[in-house]
Design a protein around this motif. Structure first.
Motif, PDB file in Angstrom:
ATOM      1  N   ALA A  31      -3.503   5.412  -1.990  1.00 52.53           N
ATOM      2  CA  ALA A  31      -2.273   4.975  -2.641  1.00 52.53           C
ATOM      3  C   ALA A  31      -1.202   4.579  -1.644  1.00 52.53           C
ATOM      4  O   ALA A  31      -0.270   3.846  -1.985  1.00 52.53           O
ATOM      5  CB  ALA A  31      -1.751   6.084  -3.558  1.00 52.53           C
ATOM      6  N   VAL A  32      -1.309   5.083  -0.398  1.00 56.18           N
ATOM      7  CA  VAL A  32      -0.311   4.755   0.621  1.00 56.18           C
ATOM      8  C   VAL A  32      -0.926   4.089   1.847  1.00 56.18           C
ATOM      9  O   VAL A  32      -0.190   3.568   2.692  1.00 56.18           O
ATOM     10  CB  VAL A  32       0.459   6.019   1.065  1.00 56.18           C
ATOM     11  N   THR A  33      -2.255   4.092   1.968  1.00 61.64           N
ATOM     12  CA  THR A  33      -2.892   3.506   3.147  1.00 61.64           C
ATOM     13  C   THR A  33      -3.548   2.157   2.871  1.00 61.64           C
ATOM     14  O   THR A  33      -3.819   1.404   3.808  1.00 61.64           O
ATOM     15  CB  THR A  33      -3.956   4.470   3.711  1.00 61.64           C
ATOM     16  N   SER A  34      -3.803   1.836   1.617  1.00 61.71           N
ATOM     17  CA  SER A  34      -4.404   0.548   1.276  1.00 61.71           C
ATOM     18  C   SER A  34      -3.364  -0.558   1.422  1.00 61.71           C
ATOM     19  O   SER A  34      -2.163  -0.282   1.528  1.00 61.71           O
ATOM     20  CB  SER A  34      -4.940   0.582  -0.158  1.00 61.71           C
ATOM     21  N   PRO A  35      -3.784  -1.820   1.439  1.00 58.63           N
ATOM     22  CA  PRO A  35      -2.800  -2.913   1.519  1.00 58.63           C
ATOM     23  C   PRO A  35      -1.764  -2.873   0.397  1.00 58.63           C
ATOM     24  O   PRO A  35      -0.570  -3.078   0.642  1.00 58.63           O
ATOM     25  CB  PRO A  35      -3.676  -4.172   1.432  1.00 58.63           C
ATOM     26  N   VAL A  36      -2.216  -2.592  -0.835  1.00 57.11           N
ATOM     27  CA  VAL A  36      -1.263  -2.492  -1.942  1.00 57.11           C
ATOM     28  C   VAL A  36      -0.346  -1.292  -1.746  1.00 57.11           C
ATOM     29  O   VAL A  36       0.866  -1.364  -1.986  1.00 57.11           O
ATOM     30  CB  VAL A  36      -2.008  -2.388  -3.285  1.00 57.11           C
ATOM     31  N   GLY A  37      -0.910  -0.173  -1.279  1.00 61.91           N
ATOM     32  CA  GLY A  37      -0.089   1.002  -1.015  1.00 61.91           C
ATOM     33  C   GLY A  37       0.937   0.756   0.064  1.00 61.91           C
ATOM     34  O   GLY A  37       2.094   1.206  -0.042  1.00 61.91           O
ATOM     35  N   THR A  38       0.555   0.026   1.101  1.00 60.06           N
ATOM     36  CA  THR A  38       1.511  -0.315   2.159  1.00 60.06           C
ATOM     37  C   THR A  38       2.647  -1.173   1.620  1.00 60.06           C
ATOM     38  O   THR A  38       3.814  -0.970   1.966  1.00 60.06           O
ATOM     39  CB  THR A  38       0.785  -1.059   3.296  1.00 60.06           C
ATOM     40  N   ALA A  39       2.304  -2.125   0.763  1.00 59.26           N
ATOM     41  CA  ALA A  39       3.345  -2.959   0.154  1.00 59.26           C
ATOM     42  C   ALA A  39       4.304  -2.109  -0.669  1.00 59.26           C
ATOM     43  O   ALA A  39       5.526  -2.341  -0.644  1.00 59.26           O
ATOM     44  CB  ALA A  39       2.700  -4.038  -0.725  1.00 59.26           C
ATOM     45  N   ARG A  40       3.790  -1.109  -1.369  1.00 59.69           N
ATOM     46  CA  ARG A  40       4.658  -0.261  -2.187  1.00 59.69           C
ATOM     47  C   ARG A  40       5.545   0.636  -1.330  1.00 59.69           C
ATOM     48  O   ARG A  40       6.700   0.899  -1.686  1.00 59.69           O
ATOM     49  CB  ARG A  40       3.801   0.568  -3.142  1.00 59.69           C
ATOM     50  N   ILE A  41       5.034   1.118  -0.200  1.00 66.04           N
ATOM     51  CA  ILE A  41       5.865   1.908   0.712  1.00 66.04           C
ATOM     52  C   ILE A  41       6.994   1.044   1.265  1.00 66.04           C
ATOM     53  O   ILE A  41       8.155   1.483   1.386  1.00 66.04           O
ATOM     54  CB  ILE A  41       5.018   2.485   1.856  1.00 66.04           C
TER      55      ILE A  41
END
Length: 301
Positions: free
Chosen positions: A17-27
């Motif tokens: 949730a925080v390490t994937s590309p989508v997770g990085t975008a959300r962070i």
């Protein structure tokens, strides 16, 4: 007796949730949104309806982004009574529509005390607001459905266009800003069309997000296609009626009156409504109708 640190159903926390590309975008969304409204609140000097709207929008985006990241990280989204894929796709697309008004980004220092400092904070806030837009746009690009891919409806082009249709709010803002739409029954008909189509779009998005696409008693894809087709027909009437009754010499003013004050000119509001009527018809509803023919709906995502 032994013990285990691994829950029977697998890990409770999902690091992707925080390490994937989508997770990085959300962070990055969290960082940029927090920085943006902090800069404005500290010394950015937001004012009026526009400033209040921007602060509310940034706060809303930050709050929902925290909710999305927390639910993804803890995997609690499976306990919510909604379609998580549709919800996240709709929210990301809606957040990309939030922009920082150029009214606040003047290069000249204001005459008020610490005017140059306030200008610098506003410029910095504008930069981070632009980065925030890119972060949400990146999530939309990463989660958008590809041809042949099984994905949530709101992640398809048709679903994303439903969110873009929310720019109709600009039409409503221009209508209430001294547009004189009440002078003729024809222009009142146009307002009714704008309202009806907008409410129908909100209903489609709400049904998708709540996961009730299959509870209508008839195929959801048929409902959406018929609604979009009717919206195109209704908007076709407005693209003819509104310009005629606002800019034809018989009913309105073909050119901007010279004594019309900036910011309080009905002709300007009428022009904004006309422009976004064509945008809604050609770029949104017609494109939506074309793409709706190419997808198949699944109510379980």
């Amino acid at each position: 007796m032994g013990s285990t640190m691994e829950p029977p159903g697998g890990r409770y926390l999902y690091l992707g949730a925080v390490t994937s590309p989508v997770g990085t975008a959300r962070i990055l969304q969290l960082a940029f949104s927090c920085t943006t409204f902090s800069l404005v609140a500290h010394q950015g000097g937001f004012m009026g309806i526009q400033g209040t709207f921007c602060m509310a929008a940034w706060g809303f985006c930050f709050t929902l982004s925290v909710l999305v990241v927390a639910c993804e990280f803890t995997q609690l989204h499976s306990c919510l009574c909604l379609s998580w894929g549709n919800f996240t796709a709709a929210f990301a697309m809606l957040a990309t529509l939030v922009i920082y008004p150029l009214y606040f980004t003047r290069l000249q220092c204001s005459p008020e005390p610490a005017g140059c400092a306030a200008r610098d904070f506003r410029l910095a806030a504008s930069v981070f607001a632009g980065l925030l837009f890119l972060a949400y746009a990146a999530e939309v690009a990463l989660t958008r459905a590809r041809p042949g891919q099984v994905a949530s409806y709101m992640a398809t082009v048709s679903g994303l266009l439903k969110i873009v249709a929310f720019v109709a709010c600009i039409i409503f803002g221009a209508l209430v800003h001294d547009s004189h739409y009440g002078r003729y029954v024809a222009t009142q008909w146009c307002v009714a069309v704008y309202s009806l189509c907008f409410l129908a779009t909100v209903a489609v998005v709400a049904l998708s997000v709540m996961g009730h696409m299959g509870g209508l008693g008839c195929p959801f894809d048929h409902v959406v296609v018929v609604y979009t087709f009717l919206a195109v027909l209704l908007y076709l009437s407005t693209v003819v009626i509104w310009p005629v009754f606002c800019f034809d010499p018989k009913y309105g003013e073909p050119r901007r009156p010279p004594d019309c004050h900036k910011g309080r000119c009905p002709w300007d509001s009428q022009l904004v409504v006309a422009i976004f009527t064509y945008i809604n018809l050609l770029l949104l509803y017609v494109a939506d109708l074309a793409y709706s023919q190419r997808i198949r709906f699944m109510s379980t995502l």
